[in-house]
Design an enzyme around this catalytic site. Structure first.
Site, short mmCIF file in Angstrom:
data_model
loop_
_atom_site.label_atom_id
_atom_site.label_comp_id
_atom_site.label_asym_id
_atom_site.label_seq_id
_atom_site.Cartn_x
_atom_site.Cartn_y
_atom_site.Cartn_z
N ASP A 189 -4.15 4.05 2.60
CA ASP A 189 -5.58 3.81 2.78
C ASP A 189 -5.88 2.38 3.23
O ASP A 189 -7.04 1.98 3.34
CB ASP A 189 -6.35 4.13 1.49
N ASP B 137 -1.94 -1.26 -3.86
CA ASP B 137 -2.20 -0.50 -5.08
C ASP B 137 -1.06 -0.69 -6.08
O ASP B 137 -0.03 -1.31 -5.77
CB ASP B 137 -2.41 0.98 -4.77
N GLU C 264 -8.08 -20.40 -15.96
CA GLU C 264 -8.59 -20.93 -14.70
C GLU C 264 -9.76 -21.83 -15.08
O GLU C 264 -10.85 -21.36 -15.37
CB GLU C 264 -9.06 -19.84 -13.75
N ASP D 20 0.85 -1.20 0.00
CA ASP D 20 0.00 0.00 0.00
C ASP D 20 0.89 1.24 0.00
O ASP D 20 1.64 1.48 0.94
CB ASP D 20 -0.90 -0.04 1.24
N ASP E 65 -10.19 -15.77 -16.06
CA ASP E 65 -11.02 -16.17 -14.93
C ASP E 65 -12.21 -16.99 -15.41
O ASP E 65 -12.87 -16.65 -16.39
CB ASP E 65 -11.49 -14.91 -14.20
#
Length: 563
Positions: free
Chosen positions: A38, A42, A279, A34, A214
């Protein structure tokens, strides 16, 4: 520590088939690093920490979704496929990440989620405001209900628990194989296919090196009326039952391969060609179909991830996985953990047959985890994984030996599995806890503030900083293994004759791997180049351990070769 780029490993400088033997490091974006305080990982945080992945010796990173999303399912509910969620940064940050990764010789694979969108996607918002039978609704799967419209169109169940149908305000029902906030797309609609080809081109033109697809086995569905019920025995899981053979109404249908062939054509149009991994939770024999020469390059091997800690079962899984990959000209993949499964440092320590959902519900106390056993087996499994032919996928934190955080309190759980199952399943948050980078601070170096999930205090000793330079640490074991893999583990797998009882013993090129899964030590024929158990006697391999030796002698007819 900074790593100078290696020209031979720079994307585009080596073989177009780099993926066949690659080590790919999975980054769960929310939990890696991070940068802005926050509590959420990221893209700038990743860019700043890519040196760690390069120093580890990986060839590529795979990033979980970072697109704009309401985060109903950790970003797998995408509202806009051509942008970056403000929580994760900007498109400029994505370009910076790609540039830095390529400087370090790392390729970048990004997740694409084609089975469903977010319910906040512009298409679905339009569909909800459009009448039944409209073009906007045809992009999704809307159907009239049964029993005068009051009952769902079929008895299909969601992977996350509960019905796979939700009723819209005007009375029609829409399909969602996952959460209600993830409406399924209708891949019979040509507009959907055209949209995703454009999405793939957008990211390829930005510089990504490939995609992880996915739910690759879920896009095609049998929507011929009346929809077929599956009966009361259906399992709330995406795994297709043995013997389905393409006949299931929404998992692993033959029609999905038409979609994948069109994507392979697109990937091949780039120079060098880009790669894709599926996947697919199809049965292993069916999963091989996803890697035919004109389809995707790879498919995740979940059979290996789920294989019991037992020599015959592991060898059978390895042999079958290699044989099926060879049958389509592909290369096998190997994975021990990911963002959807209990971390193997805990899973491998549990008694055979443990109900993992029940174990999580008990906060990981019934049965109590054997921490040291899990550590030993996880280190041994890493040497097995990295010695096998094909590509290895590592999940962030496994190189630190991180266990599952099974005792997360209910009030911090974010996985929709927990809510949708009314608490019967705790969900996947325990493998998604933010990484520890150094001791101390509000989040063990993850960021300037506490992370979105709490870290166990004893993770301080497992941090990257604490393990770096310690020859007995799991991190240094991984670093050494990846160095040796690159220079020694080449060519086909050859099972060595007359192995010791309860062991796996094979050779690849200049490397011999011996894994002891039994309760007693076994002799080693030579000193180990690398041993999973710190302080191993040079001539002995302890239980639940593995060692790499220098291979000696020519191939003999007694050895069984596996490509």
């Amino acid at each position: 520590m900074p790593v100078a780029p290696d020209p031979q490993q720079t994307p585009g400088a080596s073989s177009a088939a780099w993926w066949r033997e690659a080590v790919v490091y999975q980054i769960y974006v929310r939990s890696f690093a991070d940068s802005d305080g926050d509590g959420v990982g990221d893209l700038p945080g990743i860019t700043a920490r890519l040196d760690h992945v390069a120093a580890l010796g990986a060839d590529a990173v795979w990033l979980t979704p970072f697109y704009p999303s309401p985060m109903a399912d950790g970003g797998y509910d995408v509202a806009d496929y051509r942008d970056v969620d403000p929580r994760f940064g900007t498109l400029a940050d994505a370009e910076d990440l790609l540039e830095r990764a390529h400087e370090l010789g790392l390729r970048v694979i990004v997740d694409v989620v084609p089975n469903h969108t977010s319910d906040r996607h512009a298409w679905f918002t339009e569909a909800l405001h459009a009448p039944p039978g409209s073009a906007a609704r045809d992009r999704y799967v809307f159907r009239d209900g049964r029993d005068g419209g009051t009952a769902p169109p079929s008895d299909w169940q969601s992977v996350f628990g509960g019905p796979a149908w939700t009723r819209a305000e005007d009375g029609q029902w829409y399909l969602h194989l996952f959460a209600p906030q993830q409406p399924d797309l209708n891949w019979d609609n040509p507009e959907v296919a055209a949209e995703f080809e454009d999405i793939l081109r957008f990211w390829l033109d930005l510089g990504v090196d490939g995609f992880r697809i996915d739910v690759a086995h879920g896009m095609a569905k049998d929507l011929t009326p009346p929809l077929r019920d599956l009966g009361p025995g259906q399992v709330h899981h995406r795994m297709v039952g043995v013997g389905a053979n393409g006949t299931h109404p929404f998992w692993d249908r033959d029609e999905v391969h038409t979609i994948l062939r069109s994507w392979r054509t697109l990937l091949n149009a780039y120079d060098p060609p880009r790669a894709a991994v599926a996947e697919s939770w199809a049965e292993l024999d069916r999963r091989a179909l996803y890697t035919r020469p004109d389809e995707l390059h790879q498919s995740f091997n979940f059979d290996f991830l789920g294989a019991p800690w037992e020599p015959r079962a592991l060898r059978a899984t390895i042999d079958r996985s290699i044989s099926l990959a060879v049958s389509t000209g592909a290369a096998p993949t190997w994975v021990l953990s990911n963002h959807d499964t209990i971390r193997h440092a805990s899973r491998l320590a549990l008694p055979p047959g443990t109900d993992l959902d029940a174990w999580l519900r008990s906060d990981g106390t019934t049965p109590p985890p054997e921490t040291e056993l899990g550590r030993r087996r996880a280190r041994a499994a890493a040497l097995l994984l990295l010695a096998l032919p094909g590509s290895a996928y590592l999940y962030q934190g496994e190189e630190l030996g991180l266990p599952e955080v099974a005792d997360l309190p209910a009030d911090v759980l974010a996985d929709p599995v927990h809510k949708r199952s009314a608490g019967a399943r705790k969900g996947r948050d325990g493998c998604r806890v933010p990484l520890p980078w150094r001791p101390g601070g509000p989040s063990l170096g993850f960021g300037p503030a506490p992370g979105w999930l709490p870290q166990p205090p004893d993770w301080a000793r497992l941090s990257v900083q604490e393990q770096t330079g310690d020859p007995d640490s799991t991190l240094e074991l991984y670093r050494a293994a990846l160095r040796l893999r690159r220079t020694h583990a080449t060519g086909p797998l050859e099972w060595n004759p007359r192995p010791a009882p309860a062991t796996l013993d094979f050779t690849r090129g200049g490397l011999r791997c011996v894994l002891n899964l039994g309760p007693d030590p076994v002799p080693l024929p030579a000193p180990a180049l690398l041993a999973a158990a710190p302080g191993t006697d040079p001539g002995t391999l302890p239980p639940d351990s593995a060692a790499w030796l220098a291979a000696t002698g020519p191939r003999t007819p007694e050895r069984e070769t596996r490509a």
